[in-house]
Scaffold this motif. Sequence first.
Motif, short mmCIF file in Angstrom:
data_model
loop_
_atom_site.label_atom_id
_atom_site.label_comp_id
_atom_site.label_asym_id
_atom_site.label_seq_id
_atom_site.Cartn_x
_atom_site.Cartn_y
_atom_site.Cartn_z
N LEU A 26 0.94 -1.07 -0.02
CA LEU A 26 -0.03 0.11 0.08
C LEU A 26 0.73 1.31 0.06
N ILE A 27 0.47 2.33 -0.79
CA ILE A 27 0.93 3.59 -0.72
C ILE A 27 -0.16 4.58 -0.28
N ASP A 28 0.27 5.62 -0.02
CA ASP A 28 -0.70 6.85 0.52
C ASP A 28 -1.62 7.01 -0.52
N GLU A 29 -3.08 7.21 -0.32
CA GLU A 29 -4.16 7.48 -1.24
C GLU A 29 -4.31 6.20 -2.12
N PHE A 30 -4.14 5.10 -1.44
CA PHE A 30 -4.82 4.19 -2.25
C PHE A 30 -6.23 4.08 -2.22
N ALA A 31 -6.91 3.09 -3.16
CA ALA A 31 -8.35 2.84 -3.28
C ALA A 31 -8.67 1.73 -2.29
N PRO A 32 -9.59 1.91 -1.58
CA PRO A 32 -9.91 0.96 -0.51
C PRO A 32 -10.93 -0.12 -1.00
N PHE A 33 -11.77 0.15 -2.15
CA PHE A 33 -12.33 -0.92 -2.77
C PHE A 33 -11.70 -1.91 -3.46
N GLU A 34 -10.48 -1.47 -4.10
CA GLU A 34 -9.49 -2.43 -4.57
C GLU A 34 -8.72 -3.13 -3.91
N GLY A 36 -10.06 -3.91 -1.06
CA GLY A 36 -10.89 -4.87 -0.44
C GLY A 36 -11.12 -6.08 -1.47
N VAL A 37 -10.72 -6.09 -2.69
CA VAL A 37 -10.82 -7.21 -3.73
C VAL A 37 -9.93 -8.29 -3.37
N LEU A 38 -8.51 -7.60 -2.88
CA LEU A 38 -7.58 -8.49 -2.73
C LEU A 38 -7.71 -9.07 -1.43
N CYS A 39 -8.24 -8.36 -0.38
CA CYS A 39 -8.96 -9.01 0.99
C CYS A 39 -9.57 -9.98 0.91
N GLU A 40 -10.86 -9.78 0.08
CA GLU A 40 -11.78 -10.71 -0.08
C GLU A 40 -11.43 -12.00 -1.03
N VAL A 41 -10.56 -12.09 -1.72
CA VAL A 41 -10.01 -13.16 -2.45
C VAL A 41 -8.83 -13.93 -1.71
N PHE A 42 -7.86 -13.28 -1.17
CA PHE A 42 -6.90 -13.79 -0.45
C PHE A 42 -6.73 -13.88 1.10
N GLY A 43 -7.56 -12.88 1.63
CA GLY A 43 -7.42 -12.53 3.17
C GLY A 43 -8.25 -13.30 4.03
N VAL A 44 -9.51 -13.86 3.11
CA VAL A 44 -10.55 -14.53 3.87
C VAL A 44 -10.32 -15.96 4.26
N ASP A 45 -10.40 -16.32 5.47
CA ASP A 45 -10.02 -17.86 5.55
C ASP A 45 -11.35 -18.75 5.17
N ARG A 46 -11.12 -19.41 4.32
CA ARG A 46 -12.03 -20.39 3.50
C ARG A 46 -11.32 -21.73 3.44
N THR A 47 -10.94 -21.93 4.60
CA THR A 47 -10.49 -23.51 4.61
C THR A 47 -11.54 -24.30 4.85
N ASP A 48 -12.62 -23.94 5.44
CA ASP A 48 -13.96 -24.92 5.56
C ASP A 48 -14.34 -25.28 4.28
N GLU A 49 -14.09 -24.55 3.13
CA GLU A 49 -14.65 -24.74 2.01
C GLU A 49 -13.83 -25.34 0.92
N GLY A 50 -12.47 -25.88 1.53
CA GLY A 50 -11.48 -26.53 0.60
C GLY A 50 -10.33 -25.75 0.26
N VAL A 51 -10.47 -24.49 0.43
CA VAL A 51 -9.27 -23.59 0.16
C VAL A 51 -8.11 -23.57 1.00
N PRO A 52 -6.86 -23.89 0.64
CA PRO A 52 -5.70 -23.92 1.18
C PRO A 52 -5.57 -22.78 2.14
N PRO A 53 -5.14 -22.78 2.98
CA PRO A 53 -4.60 -21.62 3.92
C PRO A 53 -3.86 -20.79 3.48
N ILE A 54 -3.98 -19.23 3.33
CA ILE A 54 -3.17 -18.20 2.78
C ILE A 54 -2.87 -17.33 3.72
N GLU A 55 -1.52 -17.05 4.08
CA GLU A 55 -0.85 -15.80 4.96
C GLU A 55 -1.28 -14.66 4.09
#
Length: 343
Positions: A26-34, A36-55
């Motif tokens: 991240l740099i200053d004045e970044f876009a929170p929605f974009e 959020g896209v990265l957070c939603e795809v990679f940052g949410v724990d979905r191991t209960d649905e068969g997605v391997p854990p991602i740090e």
Amino acid sequence: MAARTLYNKILPIYSGSVLKTVAVVLIDEFAPFEFGVLCEVFGVDRTDEGVPPIEFRVCAERPGVPLRTTVGVPLTPDHGLAALADADLVAMPAANIRAEYPPAVLDAIRAASERGSTLLTVCSGAFLLAATGLLDGRLCTTHWRHAQEFAERFPQAKLDPDVLFVDDGDIITSAGTAAGIDACLHYVRRELGAGPATAIARRMVVPPQRDGGQRQYVELPIPESTGDSLEPVLTWMLHNLDAEHTVAGLARRAQLSERTFARRFVAETGTTPLRWLSMQRVLHAQQLLEETTLSVEEVAQKCGFGGAALLRHHFTRVVGVGPKDYRRTFAATLSGRVTATVE
């Protein structure tokens, strides 16, 4: 189809990777929605649905110091730039475009690339990556609104302003916001297989893979969803891919008129019911080809294509290679997959 044409050429080369760590810069004045896209795809724990854990690491030049967003709400990153060192993926969301970017951030991105990290940008994040010089001579894209400025500032980059995203191997660039979702899901599919990508897409209620490029959005806005979600119907369709489906039957299940159902379906998924169903069947076929030893004919039956010939037609149109070639590449190389016999 343009986006797929660009990445199919190199997909087999990178198919053996394993995605374990994602670092977002991240740099200053970044876009929170974009972001959020990265957070939603990679940052949410979905191991209960068969997605391997991602740090998932949120990084900046000065950890612990709040950064401004484009909407004024600050965010404080936990990690410094050193956290990029062993990341499998280094991602850059959109941010306000500027004449110069922080030298320390540029150096950290270059170093991560040299160590073997894959780099991914969302929307105007391509400007930050291009400022490192790493896009010189490389295929890439960005939001259509910024295409002319990007081309003028970075003439050595091979910009394609019409596609949703470009996979150029160790560099993936995407167009506007929704295209960032497409690029992220594609990367998950590339590294982890169709199953995890489909599971994430289902939770996000988005198509795991879309047709077309961003030219279709230049003059007309992307349709927005209205009313209650069609997720229950989508989920039922996914659980019954081998059944016959008609718009009339699906509309009755949703308790809507055919016209309203068709309009709502396009608003929520970006495509028509039959095209969405065909794509889901192809994605399920990918998973079966990766994870089972079923024959192509059996895969076709389980996915609702009826026979191998129809499966080959749709599979080749979407993926770019036939089912047998796909299995030959992925069943033997993806981590944790069984080695399947090619018919």
